[in-house]
Design an enzyme around this catalytic site. Structure first.
Site, PDB file in Angstrom:
ATOM      1  N   GLY A  58     -21.349   1.308  27.016  1.00  8.59           N
ATOM      2  CA  GLY A  58     -22.001   0.846  25.791  1.00  8.59           C
ATOM      3  C   GLY A  58     -21.147  -0.161  25.040  1.00  8.59           C
ATOM      4  O   GLY A  58     -20.001  -0.440  25.404  1.00  8.59           O
ATOM      5  N   THR A  59     -21.696  -0.704  23.971  1.00  3.65           N
ATOM      6  CA  THR A  59     -20.981  -1.709  23.180  1.00  3.65           C
ATOM      7  C   THR A  59     -19.792  -1.083  22.458  1.00  3.65           C
ATOM      8  O   THR A  59     -19.824   0.087  22.080  1.00  3.65           O
ATOM      9  CB  THR A  59     -21.918  -2.356  22.147  1.00  3.65           C
ATOM     10  OG1 THR A  59     -22.572  -1.310  21.409  1.00  3.65           O
ATOM     11  CG2 THR A  59     -22.948  -3.226  22.810  1.00  3.65           C
ATOM     12  N   THR A  60     -18.750  -1.874  22.267  1.00  7.37           N
ATOM     13  CA  THR A  60     -17.529  -1.395  21.618  1.00  7.37           C
ATOM     14  C   THR A  60     -17.811  -1.099  20.144  1.00  7.37           C
ATOM     15  O   THR A  60     -18.406  -1.912  19.438  1.00  7.37           O
ATOM     16  CB  THR A  60     -16.412  -2.443  21.714  1.00  7.37           C
ATOM     17  OG1 THR A  60     -16.322  -2.892  23.071  1.00  7.37           O
ATOM     18  CG2 THR A  60     -15.082  -1.860  21.293  1.00  7.37           C
ATOM     19  N   GLU A  75     -19.731  -4.207  18.085  1.00  7.36           N
ATOM     20  CA  GLU A  75     -20.070  -5.436  18.815  1.00  7.36           C
ATOM     21  C   GLU A  75     -21.568  -5.451  19.081  1.00  7.36           C
ATOM     22  O   GLU A  75     -22.122  -4.472  19.593  1.00  7.36           O
ATOM     23  CB  GLU A  75     -19.308  -5.485  20.133  1.00  7.36           C
ATOM     24  CG  GLU A  75     -19.687  -6.637  21.029  1.00  7.36           C
ATOM     25  CD  GLU A  75     -19.240  -6.466  22.464  1.00  7.36           C
ATOM     26  OE1 GLU A  75     -19.475  -7.385  23.260  1.00  7.36           O
ATOM     27  OE2 GLU A  75     -18.665  -5.413  22.788  1.00  7.36           O
ATOM     28  N   LYS A  90     -27.061  -1.201  15.511  1.00  6.94           N
ATOM     29  CA  LYS A  90     -26.087  -0.296  16.129  1.00  6.94           C
ATOM     30  C   LYS A  90     -25.407   0.590  15.090  1.00  6.94           C
ATOM     31  O   LYS A  90     -24.679   1.509  15.426  1.00  6.94           O
ATOM     32  CB  LYS A  90     -25.016  -1.097  16.885  1.00  6.94           C
ATOM     33  CG  LYS A  90     -25.559  -2.023  17.954  1.00  6.94           C
ATOM     34  CD  LYS A  90     -26.241  -1.300  19.073  1.00  6.94           C
ATOM     35  CE  LYS A  90     -25.290  -0.604  20.002  1.00  6.94           C
ATOM     36  NZ  LYS A  90     -25.956  -0.056  21.200  1.00  6.94           N
TER      37      LYS A  90
END
Length: 272
Positions: A58-60, A75, A90
């Site tokens: 997944g995104t940081t 991110e 997010k």
């Protein structure tokens, strides 16, 4: 010659039996691999581990606890030109002064957040007070754990970072994962390249950070693994007065100031 033939035959038979044993073990492990409620012989729940792998892809997501605030930075992946970017979030509001950032599957996050918001409203109705962030973290962890020991379901493929305040008004940062565990942190990261970010935070974090210093640290940590652009970074500051989203216009000058990619490239060239 006769002895050589016997040895070869014995070796061939041993290899065949070993191959059959490995095949049977693979078949057995595949069974444990598919079953969510069954431990493998070496003590693993494979579906939970696969959910953790979904989180790692997944995104940081970064969280930093300050003196009187919590900063969550995420991110954002590039959105298609014709897509409304407001529909991709997010970082989500859970309650008046509690925010949740996640890494993993968006659909799973939506379902888990809806359950959590209902629980917060139920708590407010019954107790006539705002839920604390540790109460919310325990509820999310309990819900995620329920989906690791029941048939017919699968674990939630997300980890979350929660920012909020305790009963004494002290800021707190919590993390939950698909296994149903939760931890309190001073600063941490989840998602892709999280180990690099955590290593950076361990070196740079200090107690009692002011709001601006906490924001700069979170952005700097995120810049270790992402490009410097206000369009691909989302930031929320959790204060006692509520949540404050940092706009692109506010982020751009900060990111330009903190981005040292050119300096790193120059140093590498000098070393070569």
């Amino acid at each position: 010659l006769a002895q050589d033939k016997i040895r070869r035959a014995t070796t061939t038979a041993t290899l065949k039996s070993l191959g059959l044993a490995l095949n049977s073990l693979a078949v057995a492990m595949a069974g444990y691999d598919r079953a969510i409620t069954v431990f493998s012989p070496d003590g693993h729940l494979f579906q939970v581990e696969y959910a953790l792998e979904a989180v790692r892809k997944g995104t940081t997501t970064v969280g930093v606890r300050g003196k009187d605030c919590v900063v969550l930075a995420v991110e954002k992946r590039a959105t298609p030109k014709l897509q409304d970017p407001r529909t991709i979030r997010k970082i989500l509001r859970i309650d008046e002064d509690i925010a949740l950032a996640f890494a993993g599957l968006n659909a799973d996050a939506r379902v888990l957040v809806d359950k959590t918001r209902i629980e917060c409203q139920s708590y407010r109705l019954n107790v006539e007070d705002n839920p604390t962030v540790d109460y919310v973290a325990r509820f999310i962890a309990r819900t995620q754990q329920k989906y690791t020991h029941r048939g017919g379901v699968r674990p939630f493929g997300i980890s979350t970072l929660l920012g909020g305040f305790n009963t004494d008004g002290v800021p707190e940062l919590y993390q939950t994962d698909p296994a149903g565990t939760y931890y309190a942190w001073k600063a941490t990261a989840i998602g892709k390249n999280s180990k690099t970010v955590v290593d950076f935070l361990e070196k740079k974090f200090t107690e009692g950070l002011e709001e601006n210093a906490a924001l700069r640290l979170a952005l700097k940590a995120l810049l270790e693994v992402t490009e410097a652009s206000g369009k691909n970074i989302e930031v929320v500051i959790v204060r006692k007065s509520g949540l404050g989203w940092v706009s692109e216009e506010e982020l751009e000058p900060l990111l330009k100031e903190l981005d040292d990619t050119a300096e790193k490239i120059a140093k590498l060239k000098e070393q070569q």
